[in-house]
Design an enzyme around this catalytic site. Structure first.
Site, mmCIF file in Angstrom:
data_model
loop_
_atom_site.group_PDB
_atom_site.id
_atom_site.type_symbol
_atom_site.label_atom_id
_atom_site.label_comp_id
_atom_site.label_asym_id
_atom_site.label_seq_id
_atom_site.Cartn_x
_atom_site.Cartn_y
_atom_site.Cartn_z
ATOM 1 N N HIS A 58 72.058 15.782 7.608
ATOM 2 C CA HIS A 58 71.988 16.180 9.012
ATOM 3 C C HIS A 58 70.560 16.570 9.379
ATOM 4 C CE1 HIS A 58 76.572 17.138 9.464
ATOM 5 N NE2 HIS A 58 76.328 15.898 9.076
ATOM 6 N N GLU A 60 69.208 19.336 10.479
ATOM 7 C CA GLU A 60 68.709 20.600 9.958
ATOM 8 C C GLU A 60 68.193 20.451 8.521
ATOM 9 O OE1 GLU A 60 72.609 21.681 12.164
ATOM 10 O OE2 GLU A 60 71.633 19.905 11.333
ATOM 11 N N CYS A 83 76.719 22.725 11.431
ATOM 12 C CA CYS A 83 78.078 22.617 10.912
ATOM 13 C C CYS A 83 78.311 23.661 9.820
ATOM 14 C CB CYS A 83 78.346 21.213 10.393
ATOM 15 S SG CYS A 83 77.448 20.785 8.884
ATOM 16 N N CYS A 92 75.690 22.827 6.873
ATOM 17 C CA CYS A 92 74.295 23.111 7.208
ATOM 18 C C CYS A 92 74.035 24.615 7.261
ATOM 19 C CB CYS A 92 73.941 22.464 8.547
ATOM 20 S SG CYS A 92 73.813 20.658 8.453
ATOM 21 N N SER A 176 76.338 -18.935 37.077
ATOM 22 C CA SER A 176 75.787 -17.601 36.821
ATOM 23 C C SER A 176 74.695 -17.576 35.756
ATOM 24 C CB SER A 176 76.911 -16.646 36.394
ATOM 25 O OG SER A 176 77.490 -17.074 35.174
ATOM 26 N N TRP A 178 71.054 -18.859 34.478
ATOM 27 C CA TRP A 178 70.880 -17.429 34.262
ATOM 28 C C TRP A 178 70.350 -16.811 35.538
ATOM 29 C CZ3 TRP A 178 72.869 -15.528 29.933
ATOM 30 C CH2 TRP A 178 73.023 -16.367 28.837
ATOM 31 N N ASP A 208 82.508 -18.591 30.913
ATOM 32 C CA ASP A 208 81.197 -18.478 30.274
ATOM 33 C C ASP A 208 81.197 -18.853 28.794
ATOM 34 O OD1 ASP A 208 80.218 -17.623 32.683
ATOM 35 O OD2 ASP A 208 80.180 -15.495 32.146
ATOM 36 N N LEU A 303 85.664 -5.024 35.224
ATOM 37 C CA LEU A 303 84.854 -3.898 35.691
ATOM 38 C C LEU A 303 85.557 -3.164 36.829
ATOM 39 C CD1 LEU A 303 81.289 -5.471 35.590
ATOM 40 C CD2 LEU A 303 81.958 -3.360 34.448
#
Length: 371
Positions: A58, A60, A83, A92, A176, A178, A208, A303
């Site tokens: 980690h 730390e 932790c 840690c 689409s 590019w 696509d 989306l």
């Protein structure tokens, strides 16, 4: 000639440096959080570190190792509560106490159930001076994906699209490729390389025929995910199937129609049947699998469905200086949409990057007041 001495560094300055270090772990440490640490003694940074890879030391530990004996009596600045449990690595808190750290400044508590305030409590009980919530908002933003997975049981969901200046992702014929230039495509692949999953719907698969791999490879190999109701079979041949050895391939569909995907299962795709195809059900399935960041690449229908459900957390828009026009041309986000523009989600903490002729805009999606 007189010189003006720079102002002394403050707790926030050191935490800001720790946050910069933490971000270097993006894509390498998930499902763990990104964490950075700085050790300061007598106003001098004597050790720095960050969580570099999942399963390794980690932040730390790395900072304390660099500081060595200079850590005794020093202050440890860390972006997340240390932790206090045995996981992939020892606690840690043990290392902090053994190093002789006098003070710990942490940005935020770790909500992980095995820690959740106990790490700082152990340090306080041992006589360490503890300061909390320095740079807290920035630390929360940095680890929003980790926090979302713990709190909501789902990954942080990114929405990505490439569009023309007049907001079109394809012409009325569906053309689409590019819209944006090479710089945008390179940047998009860097984004892919930090993801656990890359998502498309049946329409994008059919139109696509994408590969959805990261080129060149990034720190993570994302599972390629197709969402389908499977009412009709998926194509028997496509680039996803032809590249099955390059990256995992998963198809999510309703339980009732899973048998219609036997041909894909025989080719090596994992078929995941769900009781329903609601966005939250899908997102929680990703969370159950330990996914922290998932990227929705298309199309407008997928989306729009996730946006309507309030499940797009971050937006990535690649904008080309082109004008496509046409009432029948496609916009990035379909679905039901927002009835009142004054109640629309907003993109905040946004950043803009120039990519050749294109512009890349990235920011968090919020449904509250604009901040």
């Amino acid at each position: 000639m007189s010189f003006i001495s720079p102002p002394p560094m403050t707790d926030l300055n050191y935490i800001t440096r720790a946050l910069e270090l933490a971000a270097r772990g993006r894509g390498y440490v998930e499902p763990n959080p990104m964490v950075g640490a700085v050790v300061v003694r007598d106003g001098e940074i004597v050790g720095e570190g960050w969580h570099e890879r999942y399963g390794q030391a980690h932040a730390e530990i790395n900072a304390l190792r660099q500081a060595g004996d200079k850590a005794r009596g020093a202050t440890l600045y860390v972006t997340l509560e240390p932790c206090c449990h045995h996981g992939k690595t020892p606690p840690c808190t043990d290392a902090v106490l053994a190093a002789g750290i006098r003070r710990v400044v942490a940005s935020m508590l770790d909500p992980f159930a095995a820690v959740a305030g106990r790490g700082l409590a152990i340090l306080r009980e041992a006589g360490v001076d503890v300061t909390l919530d320095i740079g807290g908002p920035a630390a929360h933003r940095l680890n929003a994906p980790y926090l979302t997975r713990l709190r909501a049981g789902r990954p942080w969901i990114h929405g990505k699209w490439a569009m023309s200046l007049d907001g079109k992702v394809a012409s009325f014929t569906g053309s689409s490729q590019w819209i944006t230039g090479e710089g945008s495509r390179v940047r998009a692949h860097l984004l892919r390389g930090t993801m656990d999953g890359i998502v498309i719907g049946r329409g994008t698969l059919t139109i696509d025929n994408p590969i959805l791999t990261t080129r060149p490879p990034g720190p993570r190999v994302a599972t390629r995910i197709v969402l389908t109701h499977a009412e009709t079979p998926l194509p028997d041949e496509c680039r996803l199937l032809r590249t099955i050895d390059e990256a995992p391939l998963m198809v999510l569909c309703p339980t009732a129609n899973a048998s219609r995907l036997d041909a894909w299962a025989c080719r090596g795709a994992e078929i995941v049947s769900l009781p329903d195809m609601q966005p939250l059900t899908i997102a929680q399935e990703w969370g159950r699998r330990g996914m922290t960041n998932v990227l929705i690449e298309g199309g407008p229908g997928v989306l729009g469905t996730f946006m309507d459900a309030g499940l797009i957390d971050e937006a990535h828009a690649f904008i080309a200086p082109k004008l496509i026009g046409g009432s029948g041309a496609f916009s990035p986000i379909a679905g039901m949409g927002i009835a009142d523009v004054n109640k629309s989600p907003r993109v905040v903490d946004w950043q803009v990057e120039s990519l050749g002729c294109d512009v890349y805009l990235n920011g968090r999606v919020t449904r509250g007041e604009c901040m």
